[in-house]
Design an enzyme around this catalytic site. Structure first.
Site: not given
Length: 275
Positions: A90, A256
């Site tokens: 991320d 994610h």
């Protein structure tokens, strides 16, 4: 700049950088096993965890990925590592991207988790992406709007964010969530996180435009969640082949946060890639 790090193991140096809203604790399921073969350095990005949270300054430049990449180089240099492998999830992956451009000689190998390049994601924004990744547009609003709204109930915001991105129930256990919440509610953290996103939407895009013709020279591994927004929105490998010369990778059956949702698969992929 005071940067919080966690160290372990011996062998070739390996830097781990987390994303939002996590801290270095996100690597807890794989870092000890990586440390069997590597000198692992897991850092809290500036503004996150227990690292320093400086003022953003003019144009939020203190939270540019260039500044964060310089932190990473300084941390590794202080430990005696002039060249090392990097893994970034991320936001950490975005810092790693900038690190590989600004300090190419320092990066031996680079792995990025569940991201497409920042400039690509903004350029291809549509209603579906803006809806699913609303915080990209909420957190960049002028201070103190998002800061005050999040501070009204930070636990709700954090829980909603994590649960919305993870597709593996229970992958962020209560004790890990409690650690994220502790850090999220520490003094200056919410503002620093907003500054990170504000920088990404402004000065980082300018830096990326200036380097539009540059390519990452180090081998790059891209892993992403097949059930997440990035995996369902982009041809992830193709987006990275526009930015790097040697790209490989695949999707994992998760959302994610790969290192929390599929730690065994992530470990296997990293071991094969890092050698």
């Amino acid at each position: 700049m005071r940067i919080r790090v966690s160290l372990g193991g011996s062998g070739p140096p390996l830097l781990l950088m987390h994303g939002h809203p996590q801290t270095h604790a996100t690597w807890g399921r794989i870092a000890p096993r990586l440390a069997e073969r590597h000198k692992v350095v897991a850092m809290d990005l500036r503004g996150y965890g227990d690292s320093q949270k400086p003022p953003g300054g003019e144009r939020h430049a203190a939270y540019s990925k260039r500044a964060m990449a310089a932190d990473a180089v300084a941390v590794m240099s202080s430990l005696g590592h002039g060249r090392f492998a990097v893994v970034g999830h991320d936001r950490g992956g975005r810092v790693a991207h900038r690190l590989a451009l600004d300090h190419a000689g320092a990066v031996e190998r680079l792995a990025v988790f569940d991201i497409a390049p920042t400039a690509t994601m903004y350029a291809l924004t549509d209603k579906a992406f803006a809806t699913r990744y609303f915080w990209w547009f909420f957190l960049i609003q002028p201070a103190p709007l998002p800061e005050k709204l999040i501070a009204a109930d930070p636990e709700f915001f954090l829980r909603t964010h994590i649960d919305g991105q993870s597709k593996t129930p229970g992958s962020t256990p209560p004790e890990l969530f409690a650690e994220y919440l502790r850090c999220y509610t520490s003094e200056g953290a919410i503002h620093a996180i907003c500054e990170d996103y504000r920088a990404a939407a402004e000065i980082d895009l300018e830096h990326d435009a200036e380097d539009a013709d540059k390519r990452i020279e180090a081998p790059l591994l891209a892993l992403w969640g097949a059930r997440g927004t990035v995996g369902q929105t982009y041809d992830v490998l193709e987006t990275w082949r526009e930015k790097a010369r040697d790209v490989s990778g695949r999707a994992l059956d998760c959302g994610h946060t790969l290192q929390e949702e599929r730690p065994d698969e992530v470990l296997a992929e990293l071991r094969a890639f890092l050698g």
